[in-house]
Scaffold this active site. Structure first.
Site, PDB file in Angstrom:
ATOM      1  N   CYS A 132       0.825  -1.210   0.000  1.00  0.00           N
ATOM      2  CA  CYS A 132       0.000   0.000   0.000  1.00  0.00           C
ATOM      3  C   CYS A 132       0.859   1.260   0.000  1.00  0.00           C
ATOM      4  CB  CYS A 132      -0.920  -0.004   1.215  1.00  0.00           C
ATOM      5  SG  CYS A 132      -2.076  -1.380   1.263  1.00  0.00           S
ATOM      6  N   ASP A 148     -20.692  12.844 -13.844  1.00  0.00           N
ATOM      7  CA  ASP A 148     -22.106  12.592 -13.533  1.00  0.00           C
ATOM      8  C   ASP A 148     -22.258  11.535 -12.442  1.00  0.00           C
ATOM      9  OD1 ASP A 148     -21.299  10.398 -14.972  1.00  0.00           O
ATOM     10  OD2 ASP A 148     -22.898  10.479 -16.465  1.00  0.00           O
TER      11      ASP A 148
END
Length: 220
Positions: free
Chosen positions: A43, A135
């Site tokens: 990570c 959107d």
């Protein structure tokens, strides 16, 4: 989160303060990505490399938003480690990390693996990534196991493809495509419309079947 599903609005605490997702997104694209845990090696490389590439995302009108089920204080401390490990991160850490310690957002967005999704002691998030258009729709998703780090160049490549096809829906990008390569003309485009849509020309590939469905162009 299926493709074209609308990401529900949410509020979250992050390393850059509280956000209301829709307000924070504005008219930008978003890469929302989870990682299994803070203070873990793979990570650290992922968040570091994405931070280094932040200017490339910004040029594409893309905001970055990381997520994990760790506490906010851990995120803040871990960011200092990431910056120490990735010395080529310029300036301040460039994007927020969501703190989701009760896993509510991870559950809502489908970021947990099947085996451990109901076990709060072991249900770290997988490497889930959603590319979200202005959107609020999921345009692309990637899910990697904890053991495999993601490729930042591939994330940028698929953003280029999505944004290109939004601008010119008569085309699609083939396997291994990168900007500048030939694109494919979609089958719904009629041959008689090609000169108007692609004045730079279209190449047609002959197939043993006799069907002409591979049409390529650099006119985009």
């Amino acid at each position: 989160m299926r493709l074209n599903a609308i990401v529900p609005n949410f509020k979250a605490e992050t390393t850059q303060g509280p956000i209301d997702f829709y307000d924070w997104q504005g008219d930008s694209w978003v890469v929302l990505f989870s990682h299994p845990a803070d203070f873990t090696p793979v990570c650290t490389t992922e968040l570091g490399r994405i931070a280094v590439h932040q200017p490339h995302f910004e040029r594409r009108n893309v905001k970055l938003l990381a997520h994990s089920v760790d506490e906010l204080k851990d995120h803040v401390d871990w960011v200092n480690d990431i910056k120490s490990y990735c010395l080529d991160i310029p300036g301040a850490f460039p994007y927020p990390i969501i703190a989701d310690s009760d896993r509510s957002l991870a559950v809502k967005l489908g970021m947990l693996d099947e085996e451990n999704q109901n076990d709060p002691n072991s249900a770290d998030t997988v490497r889930a990534l959603y590319i979200i258009s202005p959107d609020h729709r999921v345009r692309l998703s990637m899910h990697y196991p904890k053991s495999t780090g993601r490729n930042v160049d591939e994330i940028l490549r698929v953003i280029d493809s999505l944004q290109l096809v939004d601008r010119k829906p008569q085309i699609a990008t083939p396997a291994n495509w990168i900007p500048g390569d030939k694109v494919m003309v979609v089958p719904t485009v009629k041959d008689e419309d090609l000169p108007k849509l692609f004045p730079g020309g279209v190449d047609k590939v002959s197939m043993p079947s006799g069907k002409v469905y591979v049409r390529t162009t650099t006119d985009y």
